[in-house]
Write an enzyme that holds these catalytic residues in place. Structure first.
Site, PDB file in Angstrom:
ATOM      1  N   GLU A 533      -3.353 -25.803 -27.492  1.00  0.00           N
ATOM      2  CA  GLU A 533      -4.534 -25.078 -27.946  1.00  0.00           C
ATOM      3  C   GLU A 533      -4.166 -23.599 -27.924  1.00  0.00           C
ATOM      4  OE1 GLU A 533      -8.237 -25.589 -25.821  1.00  0.00           O
ATOM      5  OE2 GLU A 533      -9.275 -24.238 -27.199  1.00  0.00           O
ATOM      6  N   GLU A 630     -11.183 -26.336 -33.780  1.00  0.00           N
ATOM      7  CA  GLU A 630     -12.163 -26.620 -32.717  1.00  0.00           C
ATOM      8  C   GLU A 630     -13.438 -25.820 -32.959  1.00  0.00           C
ATOM      9  OE1 GLU A 630     -10.771 -26.171 -28.726  1.00  0.00           O
ATOM     10  OE2 GLU A 630      -9.127 -27.607 -28.989  1.00  0.00           O
ATOM     11  N   ASP A 659     -15.646 -28.994 -29.540  1.00  0.00           N
ATOM     12  CA  ASP A 659     -15.278 -28.350 -28.271  1.00  0.00           C
ATOM     13  C   ASP A 659     -16.476 -28.314 -27.329  1.00  0.00           C
ATOM     14  OD1 ASP A 659     -13.632 -27.063 -26.549  1.00  0.00           O
ATOM     15  OD2 ASP A 659     -13.287 -25.289 -27.806  1.00  0.00           O
ATOM     16  N   GLU A 714     -11.129 -31.464 -20.961  1.00  0.00           N
ATOM     17  CA  GLU A 714     -10.718 -30.077 -20.719  1.00  0.00           C
ATOM     18  C   GLU A 714     -10.824 -29.754 -19.233  1.00  0.00           C
ATOM     19  OE1 GLU A 714     -11.908 -26.960 -23.840  1.00  0.00           O
ATOM     20  OE2 GLU A 714     -13.753 -27.963 -23.269  1.00  0.00           O
TER      21      GLU A 714
HETATM   22  P1  C2E Z   1     -12.234 -23.181 -24.887  1.00  0.00           P
HETATM   23  O1  C2E Z   1     -11.913 -23.355 -26.305  1.00  0.00           O
HETATM   24  O2  C2E Z   1     -13.063 -24.225 -24.251  1.00  0.00           O
HETATM   25  O3  C2E Z   1     -10.885 -23.001 -24.160  1.00  0.00           O
HETATM   26  C1  C2E Z   1     -10.595 -23.486 -22.928  1.00  0.00           C
HETATM   27  C2  C2E Z   1     -10.770 -22.449 -21.920  1.00  0.00           C
HETATM   28  O4  C2E Z   1     -10.654 -23.059 -20.615  1.00  0.00           O
HETATM   29  C3  C2E Z   1      -9.675 -21.384 -21.950  1.00  0.00           C
HETATM   30  O5  C2E Z   1     -10.238 -20.181 -21.484  1.00  0.00           O
HETATM   31  C4  C2E Z   1      -8.701 -21.906 -20.878  1.00  0.00           C
HETATM   32  O6  C2E Z   1      -7.929 -20.864 -20.311  1.00  0.00           O
HETATM   33  C5  C2E Z   1      -9.637 -22.450 -19.875  1.00  0.00           C
HETATM   34  N1  C2E Z   1      -8.994 -23.490 -19.072  1.00  0.00           N
HETATM   35  C6  C2E Z   1      -7.985 -24.307 -19.400  1.00  0.00           C
HETATM   36  N2  C2E Z   1      -7.726 -25.189 -18.386  1.00  0.00           N
HETATM   37  C7  C2E Z   1      -8.591 -24.881 -17.381  1.00  0.00           C
HETATM   38  C8  C2E Z   1      -8.791 -25.413 -16.096  1.00  0.00           C
HETATM   39  O7  C2E Z   1      -8.157 -26.343 -15.621  1.00  0.00           O
HETATM   40  N3  C2E Z   1      -9.784 -24.858 -15.339  1.00  0.00           N
HETATM   41  C9  C2E Z   1     -10.527 -23.805 -15.804  1.00  0.00           C
HETATM   42  N4  C2E Z   1     -11.458 -23.313 -15.035  1.00  0.00           N
HETATM   43  N5  C2E Z   1     -10.365 -23.296 -17.049  1.00  0.00           N
HETATM   44  C10 C2E Z   1      -9.376 -23.828 -17.812  1.00  0.00           C
HETATM   45  P2  C2E Z   1     -10.002 -18.840 -22.241  1.00  0.00           P
HETATM   46  O8  C2E Z   1      -8.669 -18.751 -22.798  1.00  0.00           O
HETATM   47  O9  C2E Z   1     -10.527 -17.757 -21.398  1.00  0.00           O
HETATM   48  O10 C2E Z   1     -10.994 -19.020 -23.492  1.00  0.00           O
HETATM   49  C11 C2E Z   1     -12.345 -19.094 -23.308  1.00  0.00           C
HETATM   50  C12 C2E Z   1     -13.029 -19.423 -24.551  1.00  0.00           C
HETATM   51  O11 C2E Z   1     -12.873 -18.370 -25.479  1.00  0.00           O
HETATM   52  C13 C2E Z   1     -12.481 -20.642 -25.258  1.00  0.00           C
HETATM   53  O12 C2E Z   1     -13.008 -21.782 -24.687  1.00  0.00           O
HETATM   54  C14 C2E Z   1     -12.907 -20.419 -26.632  1.00  0.00           C
HETATM   55  O13 C2E Z   1     -14.215 -20.849 -26.801  1.00  0.00           O
HETATM   56  C15 C2E Z   1     -12.882 -18.914 -26.738  1.00  0.00           C
HETATM   57  N6  C2E Z   1     -11.664 -18.532 -27.479  1.00  0.00           N
HETATM   58  C16 C2E Z   1     -10.396 -18.465 -27.017  1.00  0.00           C
HETATM   59  N7  C2E Z   1      -9.581 -18.075 -28.021  1.00  0.00           N
HETATM   60  C17 C2E Z   1     -10.344 -17.936 -29.108  1.00  0.00           C
HETATM   61  C18 C2E Z   1     -10.086 -17.615 -30.454  1.00  0.00           C
HETATM   62  O14 C2E Z   1      -8.951 -17.376 -30.881  1.00  0.00           O
HETATM   63  N8  C2E Z   1     -11.141 -17.557 -31.305  1.00  0.00           N
HETATM   64  C19 C2E Z   1     -12.383 -17.843 -30.875  1.00  0.00           C
HETATM   65  N9  C2E Z   1     -13.379 -17.784 -31.758  1.00  0.00           N
HETATM   66  N10 C2E Z   1     -12.676 -18.166 -29.637  1.00  0.00           N
HETATM   67  C20 C2E Z   1     -11.659 -18.228 -28.752  1.00  0.00           C
HETATM   68 MG    MG Z   2     -13.748 -25.918 -24.350  1.00  0.00          MG
HETATM   69 MG    MG Z   3     -11.221 -24.693 -27.457  1.00  0.00          MG
END
Ligand code: C2E
Ligand code: MG
Ligand code: MG
Length: 761
Positions: A533, A630, A659, A714
């Site tokens: 991802e 997603e 998602d 996730e």
């Molecule tokens: P998401 O798509 O649900 O991505 C998963 C988030 O959960 C990611 O946070 C990831 O770092 C985190 N995560 C993964 N494994 C674990 C785990 O075991 N425990 C916990 N507590 N967290 C975990 P991240 O990278 O901070 O991203 C947060 C959200 O920001 C994403 O949720 C997604 O909705 C958004 N996002 C990230 N990149 C993009 C992007 O390029 N475009 C858009 N529109 N949204 C993005």
């Molecule tokens: Mg998610």
């Molecule tokens: Mg995601």
């Protein structure tokens, strides 16, 4: 031509030819009469066949025509058989009876054809009648009337021209009046015109005591024949149908009327020049006076007509202006008009030093009304809400609709901010009462979140003030809806910060400060990495590496998030394409690896999203089915927007994944309708602990499988969680336990098992 008309022409031709070709006077007269009888019969048959709306008109015409033909026969009898030519004779009685019948018939037609009163047409034909009557009097009737001829002769000399003039008046009336002018109409008017023409020539020649040739009889016969043809033509039915408008006042008509009106003066001049009798001049003077009176009446009517047209034009213009400035549904000012009115109020405020207040009324949960009760109910709610808001504000205040469920109120020159807030509270209370909607038992209740902005010195523009009120409404929504919030210093600061952040993100994107981290997606059964991802990070100078939470929400406030999404799509597809090429070089089979990209709701709703995906795939050369898009479940709740685009993406071959499943309101039953191939269970569901939550996860996994969706879990952080997922038959997993998101260079080469390794290197 149909059979009846062909038969009519053939039957008519026989006596006509006999009359033309034969020599014997009696036979010719008989043929002439027979031709007349055929014409009269033609009219009768026509009426029976076509059953017009006003049959009496045609019956009268036929009777009149019959009298003329009978008169001809009687006259011929005297001439051919008795060899006498008495004057007056019984023939004259028949002729004189014919004209009132013809006049009555034509009058019936005129009345049947008009819908409204046509005073102008009546005056026009009166002008023609009087003018020609004057002419007929001076040249035809008067010389005989004032002569010492026998009384009967003098009377007839006056009667014939009078009959013709009245007939002419009716023809004019018919021609300038309302109603269709089909073939039958033209045949009938031609018939009458020929009759009048023949009469006029006859009278003129007779007065001058000149020889009257047989060809004049031919003209009368032609007139009879045309009348029969008119009645037999199928279009005769339309002749007596009411028309829509009277014929327009054309230049031709003006010329004709002018010529007629000038007849009087012309005759007067002639009388003066020739030194005619005083009585002639008296008739001319009298006729001219009547004509002048008629012309004045006509002018009066024309002026009234012009005034009416002008009023109609003004009304039309008013309607158009209203339409251009108002919202068609609620009848309040539309967006353009609202901004215009706010702009002028700001100008006035600046000049007069008064305040300008603006309310931004954002209806709460309006979308639910549409979704639950249908669009008709939504429309009714909007209409009623706008009506109530109008009733709740002062007379001079403007209500406008600037978006689907967004209304604004311009409060002109309020005494204080408190007064504006008071207005807002009145509006809020008015909106809160249930709206009666047919088919909804207790009516529909919507609330509103109202933002208040006040311009103090007028030194702002309409857009800006609207933005402030909007921001206040946004805070009202965020703080629980159904309330009034005032745009204040803190909001101003927040707005400014947001603008600055947006600018910084935009600059960062241009400067290449954004990077992608990748979190492996692992097959739960065998621990293989099956995909990644892509997660955005911002390497912001002076701030370090920022997580999405620090910039995605800001970007989502505007189309900036589309620019971000476009960049992520490009970078992520390029990265996977590179890895694939690399692995291929090392002989590692990585065909099944996917890369998942998060697409925000706004980007999904924008028309550009499909093209953005297509371009990313084309530029990277990555097969479409290796890309996973997603979208969060909450985005899907607003169904209409993204559905079509998601389907278009699926048609490209791209995989769609839902998602954060479990954070929205999608019911298990709705899973079967989702335009997706994968479900990502949100980590809150997994981390919930307790027996209930474990069962919920089990339920979701089973339901998703039942509907043909694969499941990704996730946020897997513990070995127990992973074991449970394995037990449930969950397909794939992501989480810190398996591997946190990493920069591409920090990731282990693809194609190596990760399960059970907390931190692979
Ligand atoms: P998401 O798509 O649900 O991505 C998963 C988030 O959960 C990611 O946070 C990831 O770092 C985190 N995560 C993964 N494994 C674990 C785990 O075991 N425990 C916990 N507590 N967290 C975990 P991240 O990278 O901070 O991203 C947060 C959200 O920001 C994403 O949720 C997604 O909705 C958004 N996002 C990230 N990149 C993009 C992007 O390029 N475009 C858009 N529109 N949204 C993005
Ligand atoms: Mg998610
Ligand atoms: Mg995601």
């Amino acid at each position: 031509m149909d059979r009846t008309r062909v038969t009519y022409a053939a039957v008519l031709a026989v006596p006509v030819l006999a009359w033309v070709l034969l020599d014997d006077g009696v036979v010719r007269s008989a043929a002439y009469t027979l031709a007349g009888v055929v014409a009269v019969a033609g009219v009768g048959i026509g009426v029976r066949r076509h059953r017009p709306a006003a049959p009496s008109a045609w019956v009268l015409l036929a009777a009149g025509l019959g009298c003329l033909v009978a008169g001809d026969a009687v006259y011929a009898w005297y001439l051919d058989v008795l060899h006498r030519e008495p004057f007056p004779s019984p023939a004259d009685a028949l002729y004189l009876l014919a004209y009132p019948l013809l006049v009555a018939g034509l009058s019936r037609l005129v009345r049947a054809r008009r819908t409204a009163r046509d005073a102008a047409g009546a005056v026009d034909s009166a002008i023609v009648t009087v003018g020609l009557a004057l002419l007929a009097w001076v040249f035809v009737a008067e010389p005989v009337v004032v002569s010492d001829a026998p009384v009967a002769e003098r009377l007839l000399a006056a009667a014939y021209p009078l009959c013709d003039v009245v007939l002419l008046a009716l023809i004019v009336r018919l021609v300038v009046g309302a109603g269709a002018r089909p073939v039958s109409f033209r045949l009938l008017t031609a018939s009458a015109a020929v009759l009048l023409g023949a009469d006029t020539v006859y009278v003129s020649l007779a007065t001058a005591e000149l020889y009257v040739g047989g060809w004049l009889d031919g003209l009368w016969l032609l007139s009879y024949g045309l009348a029969g043809a008119a009645a037999l033509h199928p279009s005769m039915r339309r002749l007596s149908e009411p028309g829509r408008d009277a014929a327009p006042f054309t230049r031709r008509r003006l010329v004709a009327l002018t010529a007629v009106v000038l007849l009087g003066p012309a005759l007067a001049v002639e009388a003066l020049v020739t030194g005619a009798a005083a009585s002639v001049t008296a008739a001319v003077a009298g006729g001219t006076a009547v004509l002048v009176a008629l012309v004045v009446a006509r002018m009066h009517l024309a002026v009234r007509e012009v005034q009416r047209a002008e009023r109609q034009r003004e009304r039309l213009q008013g309607d158009l202006a209203h339409q251009a400035a108002h919202d068609h549904l609620t009848q309040v000012a539309n967006r353009a008009r609202t901004l215009e009115v706010v702009g002028s109020a700001l100008h006035r405020g600046q000049r007069a030093g008064t305040l300008v207040g603006l309310l931004f009324v954002d209806l709460d949960h309006f979308k639910d009304v549409n979704d639950t009760w249908g669009h008709a109910a939504g429309d009714e709610v909007l209409r009623e809400t706008a009506r109530r808001i109008r009733a709740a504000v002062r007379q001079g205040d403007t209500v406008g609709r600037i978006g689907g469920d967004e209304l604004v109120v311009l409060v002109e020159a309020p005494g204080s901010e408190a007064e504006v807030v008071e207005t807002a509270e009145r509006v809020l209370a008015a909106v809160l009462a249930p709206v009666a909607v047919p088919g909804v038992p207790r009516g529909v209740t919507v609330g509103a979140s109202i933002g208040v902005a006040v311009a103090r010195d007028g030194r702002t523009d309409a857009d800006h003030l609207l933005g402030e009120a909007d921001a206040a409404a946004y805070r009202a929504k965020a703080e629980g809806r159904g309330r009034v919030e005032v745009f204040d210093e803190s909001l101003r600061r927040a707005l400014r910060e947001r603008a600055e952040q947006e600018a910084a993100i935009r600059r960062g994107l241009a400067a290449g400060e954004f990077v992608l981290h990748y979190q492996p997606v692992v097959d739960v059964a065998d621990g293989r990495t099956v995909g990644y991802e892509a997660l955005a990070r911002w390497q912001r100078p002076g701030h370090g590496l920022l997580p999405p939470a620090d910039f995605v929400p800001v970007a989502e406030e505007s189309s900036l998030v589309c620019d971000l999404g476009r960049w992520v799509l490009g970078a992520a597809t390029r990265q996977l394409a590179e890895w694939r090429a690399d692995a291929q070089g090392r002989g590692v089979p990585v065909d099944d690896l996917t890369v998942a990209v998060n697409i925000s709701g706004r980007h999904l709703a924008s028309a550009a999203v499909v093209a953005d995906v297509r371009e990313a795939l084309a530029a990277s050369g990555l097969p479409a089915d290796r890309l996973v898009v997603e979208v969060t479940e909450t985005v899907l709740v607003d169904r209409a927007t993204g559905d079509a685009h998601l389907r278009a993406l699926r048609d490209l071959g791209v995989q769609v994944s839902i998602d954060d499943f479990g954070t929205g309101y999608t019911s298990i039953g709705q899973l079967q309708h989702l335009p997706a191939s994968t479900l990502k269970i949100d980590r809150s569901l997994l981390a919930g602990g307790g027996a209930g939550s474990a069962e919920l996860v089990a339920l979701v996994v089973h339901a998703a499988h039942a509907f043909g969706l694969s499941v990704v879990a996730e946020g897997v952080e513990t070995a127990e969680q992973l074991a449970r997922l394995q037990g449930l038959g969950c397909d794939r997993a992501q989480g810190f336990l398996l591997c946190p998101p990493r920069a591409p260079e920090d990731l282990r080469q693809p194609g190596v098992a990760l399960v059970g390794h907390a931190s692979p290197t």
